[in-house]
Every structure is written in C-alpha cells, then in structure tokens.
Write a protein that holds these residues in place. Structure first.
Motif, PDB file in Angstrom:
ATOM      1  N   TYR A   5      -7.080  -1.953  -4.225  1.00 58.24           N
ATOM      2  CA  TYR A   5      -7.052  -0.564  -4.698  1.00 58.24           C
ATOM      3  C   TYR A   5      -7.670  -0.390  -6.083  1.00 58.24           C
ATOM      4  N   THR A   6      -7.421  -1.316  -6.995  1.00 62.26           N
ATOM      5  CA  THR A   6      -8.039  -1.222  -8.324  1.00 62.26           C
ATOM      6  C   THR A   6      -9.547  -1.369  -8.224  1.00 62.26           C
ATOM      7  N   ALA A   7     -10.007  -2.330  -7.431  1.00 64.27           N
ATOM      8  CA  ALA A   7     -11.446  -2.573  -7.299  1.00 64.27           C
ATOM      9  C   ALA A   7     -12.162  -1.394  -6.665  1.00 64.27           C
ATOM     10  N   VAL A   8     -11.593  -0.822  -5.615  1.00 66.29           N
ATOM     11  CA  VAL A   8     -12.225   0.319  -4.955  1.00 66.29           C
ATOM     12  C   VAL A   8     -12.225   1.538  -5.871  1.00 66.29           C
TER      13      VAL A   8
ATOM     14  N   SER B 137       0.817  -1.210   0.000  1.00 62.67           N
ATOM     15  CA  SER B 137       0.000   0.000   0.000  1.00 62.67           C
ATOM     16  C   SER B 137       0.851   1.261   0.000  1.00 62.67           C
ATOM     17  N   MET B 138       2.188   1.108  -0.063  1.00 62.29           N
ATOM     18  CA  MET B 138       3.063   2.277  -0.188  1.00 62.29           C
ATOM     19  C   MET B 138       2.858   2.978  -1.523  1.00 62.29           C
ATOM     20  N   PHE B 139       2.684   2.174  -2.583  1.00 64.17           N
ATOM     21  CA  PHE B 139       2.599   2.726  -3.928  1.00 64.17           C
ATOM     22  C   PHE B 139       1.357   2.169  -4.610  1.00 64.17           C
ATOM     23  N   VAL B 140       0.315   2.941  -4.719  1.00 64.88           N
ATOM     24  CA  VAL B 140      -0.943   2.438  -5.286  1.00 64.88           C
ATOM     25  C   VAL B 140      -1.434   3.289  -6.445  1.00 64.88           C
ATOM     26  N   GLU B 141      -0.662   4.305  -6.824  1.00 63.77           N
ATOM     27  CA  GLU B 141      -1.127   5.223  -7.861  1.00 63.77           C
ATOM     28  C   GLU B 141      -1.443   4.513  -9.172  1.00 63.77           C
ATOM     29  N   ALA B 142      -0.586   3.585  -9.562  1.00 72.59           N
ATOM     30  CA  ALA B 142      -0.795   2.920 -10.847  1.00 72.59           C
ATOM     31  C   ALA B 142      -1.950   1.927 -10.781  1.00 72.59           C
ATOM     32  N   GLU B 143      -2.142   1.270  -9.624  1.00 71.07           N
ATOM     33  CA  GLU B 143      -3.279   0.362  -9.476  1.00 71.07           C
ATOM     34  C   GLU B 143      -4.596   1.132  -9.595  1.00 71.07           C
ATOM     35  N   GLU B 144      -4.638   2.321  -9.022  1.00 71.92           N
ATOM     36  CA  GLU B 144      -5.834   3.160  -9.151  1.00 71.92           C
ATOM     37  C   GLU B 144      -5.975   3.707 -10.563  1.00 71.92           C
ATOM     38  N   ALA B 145      -4.837   4.048 -11.184  1.00 68.36           N
ATOM     39  CA  ALA B 145      -4.873   4.554 -12.560  1.00 68.36           C
ATOM     40  C   ALA B 145      -5.368   3.491 -13.534  1.00 68.36           C
ATOM     41  N   LEU B 146      -5.129   2.228 -13.232  1.00 65.85           N
ATOM     42  CA  LEU B 146      -5.659   1.150 -14.081  1.00 65.85           C
ATOM     43  C   LEU B 146      -7.169   1.284 -14.215  1.00 65.85           C
ATOM     44  N   SER B 147      -7.853   1.518 -13.108  1.00 61.46           N
ATOM     45  CA  SER B 147      -9.305   1.717 -13.160  1.00 61.46           C
ATOM     46  C   SER B 147      -9.659   3.040 -13.823  1.00 61.46           C
ATOM     47  N   ASP B 148      -8.983   4.107 -13.414  1.00 64.11           N
ATOM     48  CA  ASP B 148      -9.341   5.432 -13.929  1.00 64.11           C
ATOM     49  C   ASP B 148      -9.155   5.514 -15.445  1.00 64.11           C
ATOM     50  N   LEU B 149      -8.012   5.051 -15.934  1.00 66.62           N
ATOM     51  CA  LEU B 149      -7.738   5.122 -17.370  1.00 66.62           C
ATOM     52  C   LEU B 149      -8.592   4.135 -18.157  1.00 66.62           C
ATOM     53  N   GLY B 150      -8.745   2.924 -17.613  1.00 68.00           N
ATOM     54  CA  GLY B 150      -9.554   1.935 -18.312  1.00 68.00           C
ATOM     55  C   GLY B 150     -11.002   2.366 -18.434  1.00 68.00           C
ATOM     56  N   LEU B 151     -11.594   2.807 -17.341  1.00 65.23           N
ATOM     57  CA  LEU B 151     -13.012   3.168 -17.369  1.00 65.23           C
ATOM     58  C   LEU B 151     -13.256   4.474 -18.116  1.00 65.23           C
ATOM     59  N   ALA B 152     -12.264   5.353 -18.173  1.00 61.48           N
ATOM     60  CA  ALA B 152     -12.418   6.582 -18.953  1.00 61.48           C
ATOM     61  C   ALA B 152     -12.614   6.282 -20.435  1.00 61.48           C
ATOM     62  N   ALA B 153     -12.145   5.122 -20.882  1.00 61.82           N
ATOM     63  CA  ALA B 153     -12.286   4.741 -22.294  1.00 61.82           C
ATOM     64  C   ALA B 153     -13.590   4.023 -22.587  1.00 61.82           C
ATOM     65  N   VAL B 154     -14.379   3.732 -21.555  1.00 60.84           N
ATOM     66  CA  VAL B 154     -15.633   2.999 -21.731  1.00 60.84           C
ATOM     67  C   VAL B 154     -16.779   3.977 -21.955  1.00 60.84           C
ATOM     68  N   GLN B 155     -17.595   3.684 -22.944  1.00 56.50           N
ATOM     69  CA  GLN B 155     -18.765   4.507 -23.232  1.00 56.50           C
ATOM     70  C   GLN B 155     -20.001   3.940 -22.541  1.00 56.50           C
ATOM     71  N   GLY B 156     -20.957   4.830 -22.258  1.00 56.96           N
ATOM     72  CA  GLY B 156     -22.256   4.380 -21.779  1.00 56.96           C
ATOM     73  C   GLY B 156     -22.388   4.336 -20.272  1.00 56.96           C
ATOM     74  N   ASP B 157     -23.521   3.789 -19.831  1.00 56.47           N
ATOM     75  CA  ASP B 157     -23.851   3.682 -18.415  1.00 56.47           C
ATOM     76  C   ASP B 157     -24.209   2.232 -18.098  1.00 56.47           C
ATOM     77  N   ASP B 158     -24.583   1.996 -16.850  1.00 55.37           N
ATOM     78  CA  ASP B 158     -24.987   0.663 -16.401  1.00 55.37           C
ATOM     79  C   ASP B 158     -23.923  -0.364 -16.779  1.00 55.37           C
ATOM     80  N   LEU B 159     -22.698  -0.092 -16.348  1.00 54.68           N
ATOM     81  CA  LEU B 159     -21.547  -0.865 -16.783  1.00 54.68           C
ATOM     82  C   LEU B 159     -21.325  -2.094 -15.913  1.00 54.68           C
ATOM     83  N   SER B 160     -20.878  -3.169 -16.545  1.00 54.48           N
ATOM     84  CA  SER B 160     -20.444  -4.379 -15.849  1.00 54.48           C
ATOM     85  C   SER B 160     -18.944  -4.530 -16.069  1.00 54.48           C
TER      86      SER B 160
END
Length: 240
Positions: A79-82, A46-69
């Motif tokens: 950290y990625t899941a949260v 948990s010292m370095f989690v920026e990239a694990e969080e960026a995995l979600s942020d960058l990945g989901l930023a590329a997804v279109q629409g709502d009601d996502l699975s």
C-alpha cells in the motif's frame, strides 16, 4: 477449506514462518481481506491501510522538485509503494524488503497490489535488509548504483520506534545510524516513518539531532471492530 478463510502461502523465513491469508469478515461485506502473519504475530492487514498510504502522501508532500527517486523500506501488502507511485514526479522507486517470500507474493501477484507494482516500470524490488543498507552509505540502497542519493526514504517496518519487528533493529534508532541513513538523502531530502502509536516525544527529539525539520502527524481511521476511531502516526523529517 471455508470460502471465508484461505491460507494462500506459508514459508519459513529468518524471522520465523511467514504466511499470507485471505478472509472475508461480516464487517467488510464481500470484500477480501489480506493478512500477513509472522508466526502468531500480525504484520499487516488490508483492513486498515490509511496510515500506510498517508506515509507516502505526507512524506512526498514535503519533497521539492521533480524527477524524484524514492526508497520504500518494507513492502508489506504494497500500500505504501502503490500510494507513492501515484505521485507523477517519481521517476524511480526502490522497494527494499528482507523477506524474499514477500517480494515473491507481489511478483507472482498473489496479493492484489502486486499487479500494479509489476506493471509500473518505475518500480524495482530490492531483496535486502533495509537497516543494513541504511547504515552503509558507501554502498547504499541501490545495488546497481552504489552510493546513490535519494529524494525520499519512506520507512514502514517496525511497529514503532520502540517496538521492533526484530530486536536487532533497535540499533537503527540512534543519532549515529539515522545520520548514516540521512547521508543517502539529497539536500532537502525527506525521511518519513510510520508508527502504530501516537507520536513519541523522545523519538522526535532524537530525529532533531539529525534532521533540520521534524513533524509528526496523527492519522485517524475508523475501526469497525471497536466501533470508533483508531490512530497511527507518521513522522516527516527534512534534511538541511
């Protein structure tokens, strides 16, 4: 045992002994640092989690629409899941992990983010090998809904596309098996993956044999042990 270090749990696993530890380090003041080790190898800190969080942020930023699975491959310290659940468009998230011990740490709230994941009704744990499910589109990631397709798959298991947590994972990184995983994405669905290394051109070219759009992102973060900036990377791919 010193207040500066505590081994919270240690269990055998198919890959060797896996342990959860908590420590305090002068560089992080009074903050608790949680670490996961497999044998003598560090899997997550948990010292370095920026990239694990960026995995979600960058990945989901590329997804279109709502009601996502969404599928998150690899639970780690959560950290990625949260980070993914901060996106209000997500209606359901499956977190796939091959180690029931790691899932248990979250369910029993031995790690800080377990409480957040357990309280969010959109989140569901799946105890299975991500790679087995990824290459079996007839059954897929959701044991309750075989063959289901998803808007995004976020992967953080291996150290990089060429450095594996388990040698058997190497077979996933081929056009054939990446294509089997991509069958489980909806049209315009996104596959994103974390790596501890800088983007590898050979892997980018491999991803282009499967996905219509492939981008790589370098994620910087401050490393107090080195006194300078370190980097990880995130690949983001969009299905046609």
């Amino acid at each position: 045992m010193s207040l500066l270090f505590k081994e919270i749990d240690c269990q055998p696993s198919p890959l060797g002994n896996i342990s959860l530890r908590r420590r305090r380090l002068p560089a992080f003041s009074d903050r608790d640092i949680y670490e996961v080790k497999l044998g003598d190898e560090f899997l997550m800190s948990s010292m370095f989690v920026e990239a694990e969080e960026a995995l979600s942020d960058l990945g989901l930023a590329a997804v279109q629409g709502d009601d996502l699975s969404v599928v998150v491959g690899g639970l780690g310290l959560g950290y990625t899941a949260v980070a993914a659940l901060k996106d209000e468009r997500i209606s359901e998230q499956l977190v796939v992990d091959a180690l029931d011990t790691v899932i248990g740490w979250h369910q029993d709230e031995l790690v800080p983010l377990g409480k957040i994941l357990n309280a969010d009704t959109r989140n569901r744990y799946v105890h299975s090998s991500f790679f087995d499910l990824a290459t079996d589109p007839a059954n897929g990631f959701d044991p309750q809904n075989p063959g289901r397709k998803f808007d995004a798959i976020l992967l953080d298991i291996d150290h990089s596309p060429t450095e594996y947590l388990n040698a058997s994972n190497a077979s996933f990184y081929t056009t054939e098996n990446l294509s089997l995983m991509a069958e489980q994405l909806k049209p315009k669905g996104v596959f994103a993956m974390w790596s501890q290394n800088l983007p590898e051109e050979s892997f980018i070219e491999l991803l282009k044999t499967v996905f219509d759009s492939v981008e790589s992102h370098i994620v910087p973060f401050y490393n107090p042990f080195l006194g300078n900036e370190s980097t990880n990377s995130v690949y983001v791919c969009v299905k046609e």
